[in-house]
Motif scaffolding. Sequence first.
Motif, mmCIF file in Angstrom:
data_model
loop_
_atom_site.group_PDB
_atom_site.id
_atom_site.type_symbol
_atom_site.label_atom_id
_atom_site.label_comp_id
_atom_site.label_asym_id
_atom_site.label_seq_id
_atom_site.Cartn_x
_atom_site.Cartn_y
_atom_site.Cartn_z
ATOM 1 N N LEU A 72 0.852 -1.183 0.000
ATOM 2 C CA LEU A 72 0.000 0.000 0.000
ATOM 3 C C LEU A 72 0.894 1.242 0.000
ATOM 4 C CD1 LEU A 72 -3.102 0.897 0.525
ATOM 5 C CD2 LEU A 72 -2.276 1.371 2.820
ATOM 6 N N TYR A 73 0.638 2.201 -0.888
ATOM 7 C CA TYR A 73 1.445 3.420 -0.972
ATOM 8 C C TYR A 73 0.945 4.413 0.079
ATOM 9 C CZ TYR A 73 3.007 1.429 -5.399
ATOM 10 O OH TYR A 73 3.528 0.600 -6.361
ATOM 11 N N LEU A 74 1.420 4.231 1.293
ATOM 12 C CA LEU A 74 0.924 5.004 2.430
ATOM 13 C C LEU A 74 1.184 6.499 2.262
ATOM 14 C CD1 LEU A 74 -0.302 4.921 5.289
ATOM 15 C CD2 LEU A 74 2.010 4.625 6.179
ATOM 16 N N ASP A 75 2.390 6.884 1.891
ATOM 17 C CA ASP A 75 2.715 8.306 1.761
ATOM 18 C C ASP A 75 1.945 8.952 0.609
ATOM 19 O OD1 ASP A 75 4.438 8.258 3.912
ATOM 20 O OD2 ASP A 75 6.185 7.753 2.701
ATOM 21 N N PHE A 76 1.617 8.184 -0.398
ATOM 22 C CA PHE A 76 0.865 8.696 -1.537
ATOM 23 C C PHE A 76 -0.567 9.048 -1.121
ATOM 24 C CE2 PHE A 76 -1.111 8.067 -5.865
ATOM 25 C CZ PHE A 76 -0.440 9.112 -6.485
ATOM 26 N N LEU A 77 -1.125 8.267 -0.180
ATOM 27 C CA LEU A 77 -2.493 8.508 0.280
ATOM 28 C C LEU A 77 -2.583 9.679 1.256
ATOM 29 C CD1 LEU A 77 -3.787 4.877 0.843
ATOM 30 C CD2 LEU A 77 -4.584 6.480 -0.889
ATOM 31 N N LYS A 78 -1.507 9.973 1.955
ATOM 32 C CA LYS A 78 -1.432 11.092 2.903
ATOM 33 C C LYS A 78 -2.585 11.071 3.915
ATOM 34 C CE LYS A 78 -1.346 14.213 -0.354
ATOM 35 N NZ LYS A 78 -1.337 13.335 -1.566
ATOM 36 N N PRO A 79 -2.731 10.028 4.717
ATOM 37 C CA PRO A 79 -3.800 10.025 5.723
ATOM 38 C C PRO A 79 -3.563 11.122 6.762
ATOM 39 C CG PRO A 79 -2.297 8.197 6.095
ATOM 40 C CD PRO A 79 -1.908 8.805 4.790
ATOM 41 N N SER A 80 -4.649 11.742 7.222
ATOM 42 C CA SER A 80 -4.531 12.779 8.249
ATOM 43 C C SER A 80 -4.210 12.176 9.612
ATOM 44 C CB SER A 80 -5.820 13.597 8.333
ATOM 45 O OG SER A 80 -6.911 12.774 8.735
ATOM 46 N N GLY A 81 -4.478 10.905 9.757
ATOM 47 C CA GLY A 81 -4.162 10.175 10.984
ATOM 48 C C GLY A 81 -4.264 8.687 10.711
ATOM 49 N N PHE A 82 -3.722 7.904 11.609
ATOM 50 C CA PHE A 82 -3.846 6.455 11.433
ATOM 51 C C PHE A 82 -3.987 5.779 12.789
ATOM 52 C CE2 PHE A 82 0.711 7.328 11.645
ATOM 53 C CZ PHE A 82 1.182 6.373 12.535
ATOM 54 N N LEU A 83 -4.589 4.622 12.769
ATOM 55 C CA LEU A 83 -4.805 3.813 13.967
ATOM 56 C C LEU A 83 -4.225 2.431 13.726
ATOM 57 C CD1 LEU A 83 -8.087 3.398 15.989
ATOM 58 C CD2 LEU A 83 -6.925 1.388 15.102
ATOM 59 N N ILE A 84 -3.388 1.972 14.646
ATOM 60 C CA ILE A 84 -2.858 0.607 14.615
ATOM 61 C C ILE A 84 -3.157 -0.024 15.964
ATOM 62 C CG2 ILE A 84 -0.811 -0.835 14.371
ATOM 63 C CD1 ILE A 84 -1.435 0.583 11.836
ATOM 64 N N ASP A 85 -3.726 -1.208 15.961
ATOM 65 C CA ASP A 85 -4.053 -1.854 17.228
ATOM 66 C C ASP A 85 -4.117 -3.364 17.018
ATOM 67 O OD1 ASP A 85 -4.626 -2.049 19.911
ATOM 68 O OD2 ASP A 85 -6.579 -1.046 19.794
ATOM 69 N N VAL A 86 -4.293 -4.073 18.121
ATOM 70 C CA VAL A 86 -4.507 -5.520 18.089
ATOM 71 C C VAL A 86 -5.854 -5.779 18.747
ATOM 72 C CG1 VAL A 86 -3.669 -7.782 18.800
ATOM 73 C CG2 VAL A 86 -2.044 -5.978 18.199
ATOM 74 N N ALA A 87 -6.775 -6.370 18.003
ATOM 75 C CA ALA A 87 -8.136 -6.570 18.487
ATOM 76 C C ALA A 87 -8.461 -8.056 18.586
ATOM 77 C CB ALA A 87 -9.132 -5.891 17.545
ATOM 78 N N GLY A 88 -9.467 -8.355 19.396
ATOM 79 C CA GLY A 88 -9.958 -9.728 19.477
ATOM 80 C C GLY A 88 -9.036 -10.676 20.197
ATOM 81 N N GLY A 89 -8.277 -10.172 21.192
ATOM 82 C CA GLY A 89 -7.309 -11.029 21.860
ATOM 83 C C GLY A 89 -7.840 -11.814 23.037
ATOM 84 N N ALA A 90 -9.095 -11.622 23.402
ATOM 85 C CA ALA A 90 -9.640 -12.333 24.559
ATOM 86 C C ALA A 90 -11.124 -12.571 24.372
ATOM 87 C CB ALA A 90 -9.398 -11.534 25.843
ATOM 88 N N THR A 91 -11.633 -13.593 25.040
ATOM 89 C CA THR A 91 -13.067 -13.874 25.031
ATOM 90 C C THR A 91 -13.559 -13.933 26.460
ATOM 91 O OG1 THR A 91 -12.643 -16.258 25.044
ATOM 92 C CG2 THR A 91 -12.950 -15.209 22.892
ATOM 93 N N GLU A 92 -14.858 -13.675 26.647
ATOM 94 C CA GLU A 92 -15.416 -13.704 27.988
ATOM 95 C C GLU A 92 -15.550 -15.129 28.467
ATOM 96 O OE1 GLU A 92 -19.596 -12.501 30.083
ATOM 97 O OE2 GLU A 92 -18.658 -11.002 28.785
ATOM 98 N N GLY A 93 -15.056 -15.392 29.679
ATOM 99 C CA GLY A 93 -15.102 -16.741 30.233
ATOM 100 C C GLY A 93 -15.982 -16.842 31.453
ATOM 101 N N GLY A 94 -17.143 -16.187 31.419
ATOM 102 C CA GLY A 94 -18.032 -16.202 32.570
ATOM 103 C C GLY A 94 -17.776 -15.017 33.472
#
Length: 242
Positions: free
Chosen positions: A10-32
Amino acid sequence: MVSFINQPDLYLDFLKPSGFLIDVAGGATEGGKNGLQEPISMDTWGGGYVICTLESCYVQAPQEHEYVNQLGARLNRSIRFINVPIKTDWMGPFPTLDRWPQPIISGIPHSDGSRFSDGAGYSQATIYGTVTEAAALNAGIIKLQLTGNSRPLRMSDWFAIPHPTKGWRAYRYWDVLNVSSDINPIYTIALEIPLREAVLAGTRVELARPKCVMKLKAGQTIPWRVKGFWRSEPTIELVEAF
């Protein structure tokens, strides 16, 4: 089936986003719930997945509109993949020049001092890492040795490994468990995201603009929406490809 390897970047600099978000999701499930009626969490087998949002990209030139249109054609329906760079430029362990971190050196000439016909040269990362000990699929701990770093590994950094089957995968560590006493120390780090594929000793690790193979978030599209004066500000939501 689409392969995870040999995907375009992906040409990130070409798109020039005003901001970006990087995260890790879905790492746990409810166990009661416990006696206080609080949910009990337990890690899932995969350890979550990387997500990325490029917010309000600045698109106005004709070629930029063409590229956004191409991204929509490629990524809509979430069945094709693309390598998404993570812009770690500011916080990575890179050498600095005039107080600015330098993750990548560009303009490198050929051996005879010449450059390409457009005046550009080669580019290369200023630092990289090497896996010093083989680790199995889903391993949560690996050992790395760095070359060219300006500071030690400490709190947390993003990096990427080019797996032969799973392609580029991004990781970050949540703790440095040990630092050897070598002149060029070996770091034992605890990963937030378990290894997507086994790695061998000697595998190169990238810290400058680490990449992750991703796809468009389910239910999302990249529409060609244009405002006055040919302005477009698409927001692109991506998730790690599986």
